[in-house]
Design a protein around this motif. Structure first.
Motif: not given
Length: 284
Positions: A254-260, A269-276
């Motif tokens: 269930c943790l999204p970090s497993v797939y990222t 926010d960690d998914v939608l945020h664009i660093r550059n």
């Protein structure tokens, strides 16, 4: 029933024999388990089955016997003394929370283990090598427990009695060796370091027998036990840094970090945020 006997029916000799058989069963189980390739669901089988054996061993030792009560059993259960001793199950609770379990029997057994230890009023935990990331330093609480047992023989013990290199305890109370080994295997199977286990090949029962005969000293001069199994030193196979960083051997799906991985994702926010941000051909 080993869980809630209405009246004592167990003899001390039977109590020790049951512990002996449980260690033998554990050795058979572990040698077979490491002889085949493991995966997420099979890891769930290993930690629950080993936990059941450790729980039965603990429950048998806490039973009152009808002939000659063992000082070891009386002190462990807290019937003789101010403290009750036993192993901790925090690591089992954490690992089994997210590990894959595919049968209802294993789920029932898992909750039975947690319920049993939750109901015990343990004041001092022993056989908790995971607390120091399997560095295998002699536990102070284990030494306190064994000294309480040794006082019944009007003697005292040292750190070598935990490993059995000093035979003062194991010659008079062989249940300590069985209890220690059963719990060690359970905690070893719960280790979160993926490199902690031997490679897959055909292992014999003799390969699975724990060897506590050696010891060494760290850079600070602190003694630790060199525990060998399957031809390897557990101390060399387990890396403390890996245990510290790997909270779970199998994180929840269930943790999204497993797939990222290797990027940690906690919120959207960690998914939608664009660093550059894009420059749109220099317009920004």
């Amino acid at each position: 029933c080993v869980w809630t006997p209405k009246t004592p029916t167990l003899q001390h000799g039977t109590q020790v024999h049951v512990l002996h058989l449980l260690r033998l069963l554990m050795e058979h189980f572990v040698s077979a388990a490491f002889s085949i390739a493991s995966k997420r669901s099979f890891d769930g089988v290993k930690i629950v089955v080993a936990g059941v054996m450790a729980t039965i061993a603990d429950a048998v030792l806490r039973q009152k016997v009808i002939d000659a009560p063992s000082d070891f059993s009386e002190i462990l259960s807290g019937r003789d003394g101010d403290s009750s001793f036993g192993t901790g199950v925090q690591l089992f609770a954490a690992q089994s929370e997210t590990i894959e379990v595919l049968t209802q029997e294993l789920n029932v057994a898992r909750t039975g283990i947690l319920d049993y230890f939750d109901e015990l009023e343990i004041t001092k935990e022993i056989c908790c090598w995971e607390k120091e990331y399997y560095a295998m330093y002699p536990e102070k609480t284990a030494l306190t427990f064994l000294n309480a047992v040794a006082e019944k023989m009007y003697t005292h013990v040292n750190e070598n009695c935990i490993s059995g290199r000093d035979k003062t305890i194991v010659l008079h109370y062989p249940e300590w060796e069985f209890f220690r080994d059963i719990n060690f295997y359970w905690k070893y199977l719960l280790c979160t370091d993926p490199d902690a286990f031997p490679g897959v090949r055909e292992y014999s029962l003799q390969d699975a027998r724990l060897d506590w005969s050696s010891y060494d000293y760290d850079q600070s001069g602190r003694m630790f036990d060199l525990v060998r199994v399957f031809g390897y030193s557990v101390n060399n196979m387990i890396h403390a840094d890996s245990c510290k960083t790997n909270g779970h051997r199998w994180p929840s799906a269930c943790l999204p970090s497993v797939y990222t991985d290797p990027h940690e994702v906690r919120t959207e926010d960690d998914v939608l945020h664009i660093r550059n941000l894009p420059s749109f051909d220099g317009c920004l």
